[in-house]
Enzyme design. Structure first.
Site, PDB file in Angstrom:
ATOM      1  CD  GLU A  66      -1.853  -2.324   0.762  1.00  0.00           C
ATOM      2  OE1 GLU A  66      -1.085  -2.928   1.532  1.00  0.00           O
ATOM      3  OE2 GLU A  66      -2.348  -2.856  -0.239  1.00  0.00           O
TER       4      GLU A  66
ATOM      5  CG  ASN B 280      -1.789  -5.008  -3.081  1.00  0.00           C
ATOM      6  OD1 ASN B 280      -1.295  -5.416  -2.039  1.00  0.00           O
ATOM      7  ND2 ASN B 280      -1.840  -3.724  -3.362  1.00  0.00           N
TER       8      ASN B 280
ATOM      9  CG  ASP C 294      -5.723  -4.959  -1.549  1.00  0.00           C
ATOM     10  OD1 ASP C 294      -4.539  -5.148  -1.865  1.00  0.00           O
ATOM     11  OD2 ASP C 294      -6.118  -4.963  -0.370  1.00  0.00           O
TER      12      ASP C 294
END
Lengths: 183, 304, 621
Positions: C222, C306, C348
């Site tokens: 992230e 991801n 994701d």
């Protein structure tokens, strides 16, 4: 002076006064003062002061009641990825900003210091990367999240995903709807 | 300024001239009729007042003229409408208050980005994918094509072609907020060989600093957080909200087509962006001291 | 495709209706209809049962040397002292407070007469003496950890456990260090800095030791962190090799002996060419999940996370090798095959879940496979020598895709659920944490079933433009999650990998974020986010025992034999993690997008549990 003229004059004055109010709320400053002038000397984070009591210093807050400045802060909140950690005020990797709790103080100069100097448990220091004017705009926006700025200056609606739809913890009897994307 | 420089603009200009000339002729005819009706001989007034005349001039002529124009403009449209695949696809996105430009590969994926300047090869049909990042803008290069709006959430397609090398000015033609008036850009048409060489250069990351001053300028750029908004390939500056500066030194203009691209204007722009173009999204970096500012401008100028 | 989707939806609805009919009943009985085959459950056929691949198994000596117990990732403890008949007498033997209030996702280790447990940041390692009453502390090890790492840890400051080998305990700290601590004394053997918090790099995973090398991967999907797996010499801590998940073949350690099964995985430098220029440098693919190992084939299996950012419009292309699985040689990290679960992921779906190393009866023969419950909603069965997908079956409601094409291996994505800048897409199931997140499943060779924690969550997703600013989040999406069909948010599912269907499911109010342990007494232990530690019958799913631990459980339970010869079950409680961040980090429930949208689905959690970490150990009296 005819009574009708007086009415007209009164109305004009009222309109002028209202207009002036609006101007202040919408005042836009583009070319900032040279840096340093607007920067706080220091921001006290602890409420405890040794020795005899002294009045808390009244910190500056250049965009505190300024709708345009708060709006700019709202935009910068996304541009500089503040929303990545603090979401739209509810927090995530970082603490929430819309509640009443402040780890390092919620006064404008304290928030300014948190943004500019960073904090040791994970808040990056943006002071050398973002001009003081923009930090003040962010300060104003952050305070608006917890309703700490005048209501008339607060953004009318969030930029983010509209949150009016109720959280859909569905009735089990309601089938899962198949719907296309909403533009 | 209004001289057309490409086939699409040519046809559009043809319609414009036809409308202008036709409109002028009709206007003159109406004036003449009014004069006749007011001061003309009785016979002429009589002719004008006849029912057949009123029907012919009031109904027949407009229907005929407008139908003719419709057919003509539809045919022109059809002629402009692209038949063969474009030589090149370029995505142009309107932003408050500048133009984001992506050159696309044959799969429609962005290869590199630039801003406020669109380079095209002479004599080739180029497709522009017009988008908006915020509000409605309108893309208009009068010398090359008609206006086309850029609407959030939609992609409008526009073909342009330039028949001779040159620099053609464009302008946002839909009010889009504070600095709308200063939202210009340029289309630069080059001979295909030069264009290919330019494409090749644009794919490269930013050139390394040429001298110590430029190296200092790069450090100033990174230390002052310019990379939070701007992208300079190869330096770690990866912002997406401001114009891509990887090859900013190679552009003709600064500030969406507003200033000539020189060291002095770069420095002036950075120090007082809000003075030069009030309300634009770039703050004035008053905190960068003189020597640093000059070094920064020198480095940016060298990013060709 | 539309038709298939319709059918799947109908099946889902059938399930929802069936569940609704159950009313308050928490459990769907063994005889009730599983979602994929409405009708009658055939009786379990003992002949068609899989086993843990013998080479990847660990001796059933009552110890627990790595987070997933053995190289196969079975989490099966053969002790049968605690059984269905006597489990109701299970009592708490002792407990131990970690003094940390954030999410406790770790598995304890038991070696000899010592239990080792790693706490979340600041990652203190405790050694507890099982030979003495109350298990007093033998020693503690406090690594120097940079506090700023807390600000770049995506989903709480968790740690998922340690590994024991060669007389030392190995684990990774949040700020990206790998440490080796002498198991007897608590002395530091070595400490190696692997990640850079300034770039947003952290480590939360549980490493494993293979052939004298410690394998560690990073987190930070992230924050635009480029994923890698590194191998360190267990004696010295020196890095032996490093394999990136994105970038040129040399970086990914793809060479001439790389032979993926599918055409789409073949080509030069796919880790570069399936990205826009330079995007692979900040493209994620982090190795923050489970590693398993087959000593017979000499292959280590690991997933990749991801792609970054979440907004897919900023990275057109397949984005290799994110949301994928690699089979590598442990000696030098060479990739032998790879397979992308979710090419160009838009939701994701990290591919980092465990890949259980099992030998399954398959079409009349025994096949060496990996069983992988994937975040995108399918249980994959892969040939572990080649990477061929043998089966991929939905185990939860899926609206984002219609299945996996077994010829091309490609996930069949539903175009209406594709996300992008400025586009709000509603009702994507599963939600970003997937139908099952990192929380590891267990496999019992006695029942042949895989016991999986399941999330029943869907989401609305709005992509937006995002700048990469090193050390800050690189997500570009507003998300809000909510319960999927049925209204419950979690399940424990018993999945038959041979029959390719669920045998039973237990609905839970909250996502099941804990791990699972299966035992020789035919019990399955797991925890809930409202603090209950439960034992259920491995064959029927019937609840046999439960205990309230005081804080939500997201840790991985284990079962071991103590020095006194008795069987114990241990689990860390202490709510947190991505799902529990609303409590652990005291987030504000008024913002549905908080914690990347998870808070919207967990608004009521603060009314059900409070934070605080402790180890709880249970035994029969």
């Amino acid at each position: 002076m005819c009574s009708r003229c007086r009415d007209v004059a009164r109305a004009a004055l009222l309109a002028l006064a209202l207009g002036a109010l609006g101007c202040e709320r919408e005042e836009r400053r583009f070319q900032p003062e040279p840096r340093g002038a607007a920067e706080p000397v220091f921001a006290r984070v602890s409420p405890l002061v040794p020795g005899p009591p002294e009045p808390a210093p009244a910190g500056p807050n250049p965009y505190g009641g300024n709708a345009w400045g708060i709006g700019e802060g709202q935009r910068l909140f996304t541009w500089f990825n503040c929303n990545g950690c603090h979401a739209n005020g509810g927090g995530g990797m970082g603490p929430p900003l819309m509640d009443a709790g402040w780890i390092y103080g919620g006064r404008p100069e304290q928030i300014y210091a948190s943004i500019a100097q960073g904090r040791p448990n994970g808040m990056p220091a943006f002071g050398t990367r973002v001009p003081a004017e923009q930090i003040w705009q962010l300060v104003a926006y952050v305070r608006s999240l917890s309703a700490n700025v005048p209501k008339d200056a607060r953004p009318g609606r969030p930029d983010a995903m509209q949150t009016d739809a109720p959280p859909t913890i569905r009735d089990p009897r309601e089938p899962l709807r198949e719907r296309g994307p909403t533009p | 300024m209004l001289a057309s420089q490409g086939p699409h603009a040519e046809s559009t200009a043809g319609i414009a001239w036809l409308l202008f000339a036709g409109g002028t002729a009709i206007f003159a005819g109406v004036l003449a009729a009014i004069w006749l009706a007011a001061r003309g001989p009785a016979g002429a007034r009589d002719v004008l007042a006849r029912e057949g005349m009123v029907l012919a001039m009031g109904l027949g002529l407009p229907v005929a003229t407008l139908s003719g124009l419709l057919v003509h403009s539809l045919r022109t449209n059809a002629a402009i409408a692209p038949r063969d695949p474009p030589a090149l696809a370029i995505e142009v996105q309107g932003e408050q208050w500048w133009w984001r430009v992506h050159y696309l590969d044959d799969q429609g994926r962005p290869v590199f980005a630039t801003a406020n300047e669109i380079r095209i090869p002479v004599g080739r049909s180029v497709e522009l994918l017009l988008r908006s990042g915020d509000v409605i803008h309108s893309f208009w290069v009068p010398q090359l094509a008609g206006k086309l709006d850029m609407i959030p959430g939609r992609t409008n397609r526009l073909r342009i072609q330039a028949d001779r090398p040159g620099v053609f000015r464009g302008q946002c033609a839909e009010y889009c907020g504070g600095a709308h008036a200063m939202m210009a850009f340029h289309v630069v048409a080059e001979p295909p060989a030069e264009f290919e060489a330019w494409l090749q250069r644009q794919r490269e990351p930013a050139a390394p600093p040429r001298d110590a001053e430029a190296a200092r300028g790069r450090d100033v750029f990174l230390a002052n957080g310019c990379g939070l908004c701007h992208h300079v390939a190869g330096t770690g500056a990866m912002g997406r909200f401001g114009p891509d500066l990887t090859h900013v030194g190679g552009r003709l203009h600064l500030v969406s087509g507003w200033l000539p691209n020189q060291r002095g204007s770069i420095a002036g722009w950075i120090a007082s962006a809000q003075h030069v173009k009030p309300q634009n999204r770039m703050p004035s970096f008053t905190q960068i001291a003189g020597a640093d500012l000059r070094a920064l401008a020198a480095w940016l100028e060298g990013l060709e | 495709m539309q038709f298939l989707l319709r059918r799947r939806t109908l099946r889902t609805l059938a399930l929802a209706a069936a569940l609704a009919a159950c009313g308050d009943a928490q459990r769907e009985g063994a005889g009730a209809a599983p979602p994929d085959t409405p009708g009658v459950t055939p009786p379990a056929a003992p002949a068609l049962r899989g086993v843990v691949a013998p080479a990847a198994d660990a001796p059933q000596d009552g110890q627990w040397r790595m987070a997933s117990r053995d190289y196969a990732g079975s989490r099966f403890a053969a002790q049968d002292e605690i059984r269905n008949e006597n489990v109701s007498g299970l009592r708490e033997a002792w407990s131990f407070s970690t003094g940390v209030v954030r999410g406790h996702e770790a598995a304890p280790l038991v070696v000899g007469s010592t239990l080792y447990v790693v706490a979340p940041f600041p990652n203190t390692l405790y050694a507890l003496d099982l030979a003495q009453p109350g298990a007093p502390m033998k020693w503690r090890y406090d690594p120097p950890v940079e506090p700023a790492a807390q600000g770049v840890a995506c989903c709480d400051v968790v740690n998922r456990g340690a590994a024991f080998d060669d007389g030392a305990v190995f684990y990774a700290t949040l700020d990206g260090q790998a440490v080796a601590v002498e198991a007897d004394t608590g002395e530091e053997r070595w400490r190696t800095q692997l990640g850079d918090v300034n770039k947003g790099e952290t480590i939360t995973m549980a490493p494993i030791v293979v052939k004298g090398k410690l394998l560690v991967g990073n987190s930070g999907g992230e924050l635009g962190v480029r994923g890698w797996l590194q191998a360190l010499d267990v004696r010295t801590g020196a890095v032996v090799w490093r394999a990136f998940s994105t970038g040129p073949d040399a970086d990914v350690r793809i060479g001439p002996d790389f032979r993926p099964h599918y055409e789409s995985e073949r080509g030069r430098d796919l880790g570069v060419t399936t990205w826009p220029p330079d995007a692979w440098r900040i493209g994620g693919g982090n190795v923050w999940g489970w590693l398993t190992y087959d000593p017979e084939l000499d292959l280590v299996y690991h997933g990749t996370g991801n792609p970054g950012p979440w907004n897919p419009d900023q990275r057109p292309g397949d984005n290799k090798w994110t949301s994928a699985i690699f089979a590598r040689r442990p000696d030098d990290g060479r990739a032998i095959w790879a397979y992308q679960w979710t090419p160009h992921d838009e939701h994701d779906y990290d591919g980092i879940n465990e890949s259980l190393v099992l030998d399954l009866p398959w079409n009349g023969a025994v096949r060496k496979v990996l069983v992988h419950p994937e975040r995108n909603g399918y249980v994959y069965v892969l040939d572990r020598a080649t990477g061929e997908v043998l089966a991929a079956d939905a185990f939860a409601p899926v609206t984002g895709s219609t299945g996996v094409d077994l010829v091309t291996g490609r996930l069949q994505v539903v175009p209406e659920k594709k996300t992008g800048t400025g586009k709000l897409v509603r009702e994507i199931c599963p939600a970003a944490p997937g139908a099952k997140d990192w929380s590891p499943a267990a496999f019992s060779p006695r029942t042949g079933l895989v016991y999986m924690p399941v999330n029943n969550l869907c989401m609305d997703f709005e992509g937006m433009e995002v700048s990469y600013i090193a050390g800050t989040p690189y997500v570009g999406a507003n998300v809000r999650m909510y319960a999927g069909p049925g209204g419950h948010r979690g399940e424990l599912a018993a999945w038959d990998p041979v029959a390719r269907r669920a045998v039973w499911r237990i609905q839970e109010r909250f996502p099941v974020w804990s791990g699972v342990v299966a035992t020789g007494g035919d019990l399955v232990f797991y925890g809930t986010m409202d603090g209950w530690f439960k034992a259920v019958d491995a064959r029927s799913g019937e609840l046999r025992w439960s205990h309230q631990t005081g804080s939500g459980i997201i840790g991985q339970p284990i079962s071991y034999r103590g020095p006194d010869g008795k069987q114990y079950v241990a689990v860390l409680s202490g709510v947190g993690g991505w799902a529990g961040a609303v409590v652990a980090a005291q987030l504000d429930v008024r913002d549905p997008t908080a914690a990347l949208g998870f808070v919207n689905a967990m608004q009521d959690l603060p009314r059900h549990t409070t934070r605080g970490g402790a180890l709880h150990v249970f035994a029969l009296p």
